[in-house]
Design an enzyme around this catalytic site. Structure first.
Site, PDB file in Angstrom:
ATOM      1  N   GLY A  84      42.636  48.424  34.472  1.00 50.55           N
ATOM      2  CA  GLY A  84      41.274  48.313  34.946  1.00 50.55           C
ATOM      3  C   GLY A  84      41.220  47.585  36.269  1.00 50.55           C
ATOM      4  N   THR A  85      40.390  48.088  37.157  1.00 55.78           N
ATOM      5  CA  THR A  85      40.216  47.471  38.471  1.00 55.78           C
ATOM      6  C   THR A  85      39.079  48.192  39.179  1.00 55.78           C
ATOM      7  OG1 THR A  85      41.392  46.794  40.477  1.00 55.78           O
ATOM      8  CG2 THR A  85      41.748  49.026  39.733  1.00 55.78           C
ATOM      9  N   THR A  86      38.679  47.691  40.314  1.00 58.00           N
ATOM     10  CA  THR A  86      37.735  48.412  41.168  1.00 58.00           C
ATOM     11  C   THR A  86      38.150  48.234  42.619  1.00 58.00           C
ATOM     12  OG1 THR A  86      35.925  47.924  39.614  1.00 58.00           O
ATOM     13  CG2 THR A  86      35.321  48.795  41.777  1.00 58.00           C
ATOM     14  N   LYS A 117      45.024  42.734  45.787  1.00 58.83           N
ATOM     15  CA  LYS A 117      45.078  44.171  45.573  1.00 58.83           C
ATOM     16  C   LYS A 117      45.055  44.978  46.869  1.00 58.83           C
ATOM     17  CE  LYS A 117      43.005  43.914  40.981  1.00 58.83           C
ATOM     18  NZ  LYS A 117      41.977  44.417  40.067  1.00 58.83           N
TER      19      LYS A 117
END
Length: 291
Positions: A84-86, A117
């Protein structure tokens, strides 16, 4: 330098010092996967200087992994990768904006709130991380090496298109072998700003706007409302920051802080690193005042 084994050649001395390969590992050329070929020992699959990967001693590594990850498989053990990430990126009249969160999760466990990131490939290229942190970090650093080699050999910077294609070619050879990557490559070259999406399945796309990760649907909702080509730099930065914040607010696997970068003709600059906690109260107050 004198050899420790004066009665042997340098090659024989090197072989004598080298540890024996593990018996449980075999080498298989990724291009031969699925063709029933496996070789004993360790094979050096060259990506750059001194890069190699031992692969399980099975005839079909792709099928072997699929049997443990496919939900319809009859295997008693299931490997489910939870990520999960954005991350987001978009082009506008002033360059490219890259915005990411900083949370790393291991299932429901928050492993870190301060993950970087955005990979700074060189002063004119940036890459983002979504999927497996190790995969993204490693392969984008290999890409940085390849871009530097290109620059030394050709006396000019690599284009954004060529950099994204290089990354795509690197990971496509390992398609189906467990890599998990959904990355954006952005930069500035002779043609101006560039933005590409590359993933571990070999997909490579060019567009003006991307969002990648479990929170991307929430980020797209904000971007669709506020994005336009003629944004000012301040408006573009605020749009990227707001989109990531709303994604972290709704997606449990995104959080930490919003790291914001601006790619322009003179190279990238890191604009800000904003904790999402204070941003919540800032936007909440703004909403109440406008009501």
């Amino acid at each position: 330098m004198a050899s420790r084994y004066p009665h042997r050649t340098s090659t024989q001395a090197l072989q004598a010092c080298r540890p024996a390969p593990p018996a449980a590992l075999a080498c298989i050329d990724p291009s031969a996967a699925g063709q029933g070929y496996a070789a004993a020992g360790i094979c050096r699959e060259r990506v750059g200087p001194a890069v190699s990967f031992p692969i399980a001693a099975v005839e079909d590594p792709v099928g072997f992994l699929r049997s443990y990850t496919d939900t319809n498989s009859e295997k008693p053990v299931k490997i489910r990768f939870a990520h999960g990430t954005t991350t987001l990126g978009f082009k506008f009249q002033g360059g490219v904006i890259i915005a990411v969160d900083s949370r790393a999760t291991a299932g429901s466990y928050i492993a870190s709130q301060t993950v970087k990131k955005v990979i700074e490939i060189n002063p004119y290229l940036l890459g983002t991380m979504a999927g497996g942190a190790a995969d993204c970090s490693y392969w984008e650093r290999v890409l940085a090496q390849q871009c530097r080699m290109y620059e030394l050999q050709n006396k000019e910077r690599i284009s954004v298109a060529a950099a994204s294609k290089t990354l795509c070619n690197l990971v496509t050879r390992y398609r189906g072998m467990g890599l998990s990557m959904g990355t954006m490559i952005c930069g500035w070259d002779k043609k101006g700003p560039g933005l590409y999406y590359v993933d571990s399945d070999g997909t490579r796309l060019a567009n003006d706007l991307f969002s990648v990760g479990s929170g991307s649907t929430f980020a797209y909702g904000v971007l669709d409302q506020g994005y336009k080509w003629d944004l000012t730099v301040e408006e573009a930065c605020e749009l990227g920051r707001r989109a990531i914040f709303h994604a972290t607010h709704r997606d449990a696997y995104s959080g930490g802080q919003v790291n914001l970068y601006h790619m322009k003709e003179t190279g990238w600059v890191k604009v800000s690193a904003s904790d999402v906690g204070p941003l919540y109260y800032e936007y909440k107050e703004e909403q109440e005042q406008s009501a």
